[in-house]
Design an enzyme around this catalytic site. Structure first.
Site, PDB file in Angstrom:
ATOM      1  N   SER A  99       0.794  -1.241   0.000  1.00 16.00           N
ATOM      2  CA  SER A  99       0.000   0.000   0.000  1.00 16.00           C
ATOM      3  C   SER A  99       0.819   1.279   0.000  1.00 16.00           C
ATOM      4  O   SER A  99       0.248   2.373  -0.023  1.00 16.00           O
ATOM      5  CB  SER A  99      -0.968   0.000   1.189  1.00 16.00           C
ATOM      6  N   LYS A 102       0.034   3.743  -2.700  1.00 16.28           N
ATOM      7  CA  LYS A 102      -0.948   4.816  -2.535  1.00 16.28           C
ATOM      8  C   LYS A 102      -0.285   6.185  -2.438  1.00 16.28           C
ATOM      9  O   LYS A 102      -0.936   7.209  -2.680  1.00 16.28           O
ATOM     10  CB  LYS A 102      -1.826   4.543  -1.311  1.00 16.28           C
ATOM     11  N   SER A 351      -6.063   2.912   4.740  1.00 19.20           N
ATOM     12  CA  SER A 351      -5.524   2.204   3.567  1.00 19.20           C
ATOM     13  C   SER A 351      -6.648   1.577   2.748  1.00 19.20           C
ATOM     14  O   SER A 351      -6.677   0.370   2.506  1.00 19.20           O
ATOM     15  CB  SER A 351      -4.512   1.139   3.996  1.00 19.20           C
TER      16      SER A 351
END
Length: 514
Positions: A99, A102, A351
């Protein structure tokens, strides 16, 4: 390894404020205190090569722990005050970010869309209203708003507003279908490189231009009347899945072992395991098959519940060839999402994968035309190229980091963090999105009772055999450091990997040049 340092009293900290501020209030105030205007008065760090060598030596011991000898670390630490790289270890080696991808997605969205960008969803029709009856279809047209969900009860509020608008337009009955127009995005809902064995779970829900409840349907499992009976299943309508029940009622006080898997070749959800006869209902979040059908069905159910009858079904506009063109419809109601700065806070602190995929497609659509993942990748490449970042330092296949085809370097992540921090258009909004150590988001329980608590802010990442932690921290001297810690290819417990990463950040928080 460097020892952990216990809780440190910080004069003027929020621990001294009377009352009971909320977690978000505390975290937000801490960010303002640590990364806001106070930083402007901080003088550049004095040069102390010996202190830097000692820091590098400490971090080398941390990341050289034998327990991680078969794994791979990619690490970089940079002073944002001096511009010096204080530590690097495999900093230019391509690794999977999970993640932490991101960070790239949000940088692209912020630059392409702007922090005040909002998604728009409209109710439209080409049909007449006669005697309180809409003589045709009600069309809901989306552009990707991911926030029509249960967070802050926004979905209920939007449906309330739409029902009121329809009634104000004299509509109490719809003699037609609820049609979902998702043509702002393409129909590729899943990302390249996503693993087939987790596609049933809510965190892998498909993206679309119409999204409700984060494209997750609630599966409820209740015990049967007697031990050994089949469990009772209930799956939210519109999921597109047929539930096959292999779950059963277990003995009193027995463990709950309910699980589910999705057939790859058919939209079938197989529910397994047991639920004690005296247990409360168990709930699980299941990714839907077609987000547009799910949205249309949810809207239909919501309108009926609010006193507007609907005689037709829930339909995807792609399955209808007789719909009026958008410019031949009139708008009955409209809703705007919260601004990107609010959407990004959910994206980063919890997340939220669906938000990331949506923002990547929206960034692509902003370049003109259809919202596609490839369009979003083009926007990312254009941004990073304008910053002088070579394409050889990353491979992007999706926006969330679920893809195992994604690769970045620690140096790339630190470069992006430095860019966002140094740009007054982005700094405050970007910093506010990141989880705060020991306070909120995905690191709410980490680094407690250390100098990093309430100080370090960082994005986490987690997929199988991958962990990541990248963000900012202040040293004991008030120097701002950007760091990226990426772990790949390990077989030790993920909690141990996280502990090592946390220890490194605590070491940075304790660093001093004095």
């Amino acid at each position: 390894m460097p020892r952990r340092v216990g809780r440190v009293f910080r004069p003027g900290s929020l621990a001294d404020v009377k009352g009971r501020p909320t977690r978000n209030t505390v975290a937000g105030a801490l960010l303002l205190l640590l990364f806001g205007s106070a930083c402007a008065a901080h003088k550049g760090p004095t040069s102390n090569p010996r202190a830097e060598r000692e820091l590098a030596s400490d971090l080398t011991r941390v990341f050289g722990a034998p327990v991680m000898s078969q794994g791979l670390w990619g690490v970089e630490v940079k002073s944002l005050d001096s511009g010096r790289v204080l530590f690097e270890h495999n900093a230019r080696t391509l690794v999977m970010p999970a993640s932490n991808m991101k960070i790239l997605t949000l940088a692209t969205a912020a630059e392409t869309l702007g922090w005040n960008f909002c998604f728009t969803t409209t109710l439209e029709t080409g049909a007449a209203v006669e005697g309180g009856v809409l003589k045709g279809d009600l069309i809901v047209r989306g552009t990707g708003d991911p926030t029509i969900n249960s967070r802050n009860e926004r979905a209920a509020a939007v449906f309330d507003e739409w029902a009121s608008a329809l009634k104000a337009a004299g509509i109490t009955r719809i003699d037609g279908a609820i049609v979902g127009d998702d043509n702002a995005f393409d129909d590729q809902g899943l990302g390249a490189g996503w693993s087939w064995d987790y596609l049933q779970y809510g965190y892998a829900a498909p993206v679309g231009a119409l999204e409700v409840n984060e494209n997750v349907a609630r599966l409820t499992v209740r015990p049967g009347a007697t031990e050994g009976d089949p469990a009772v299943l209930e799956l939210a309508p519109g999921s597109g899945l047929q539930a096959v029940n292999h779950a059963y009622t277990g003995a009193a006080k027995s463990a709950v072992t309910i699980d589910f898997e999705r057939r790859v070749d058919q939209p079938i959800l197989i529910v397994t395991g047991s639920l004690a006869i005296d247990a409360q209902p168990a709930t699980r979040d299941v990714a839907v098959v077609n987000p547009t059908i799910y949205f249309a069905q949810s809207l239909k159910d919501a309108l009926i519940a609010r006193g507007i009858d609907v005689t037709g079904g829930a339909v995807d506009a792609d399955d209808r060839g007789d719909l009026p063109a958008p410019d031949a419809r009139r708008v009955l109601a409209q809703s705007q999402s919260p601004a990107l700065r609010e959407i990004a806070t959910v994206l980063m602190k919890v997340s939220q994968n669906l938000y990331a995929e949506t923002l990547l497609k929206a960034a692509g659509a902003a370049q003109g035309g259809l919202g596609t993942t490839e369009g979003g990748r083009v926007a990312t490449r254009a941004l990073l190229s304008s910053w002088g970042i070579p394409q050889s330092t990353y491979v992007q296949y999706d926006g969330s980091g679920l893809s195992r085809y994604d690769y970045v370097t620690a140096d790339l992540i630190v470069t992006i963090l430095a860019r966002m921090f140094g740009d007054p258009r982005h700094k405050d909004a970007f910093v506010a999105t990141l989880p705060v150590a020991g306070k909120d988001g995905t690191i709410a329980s980490r680094m407690k009772k250390t100098r990093a608590e309430g100080n370090a802010i960082a994005k986490t990442g987690s997929i199988a055999n991958v962990r990541s932690l990248s963000g900012y921290v202040h040293t004991r001297d008030g120097e701002t450091l950007a760091f990226s810690i990426l772990a790949n290819s390990f077989t030790i417990p993920a909690a141990t990997v996280n502990w090592i990463a946390d220890l490194a950040v605590e070491t940075l928080a304790n660093f001093t040049r004095r």
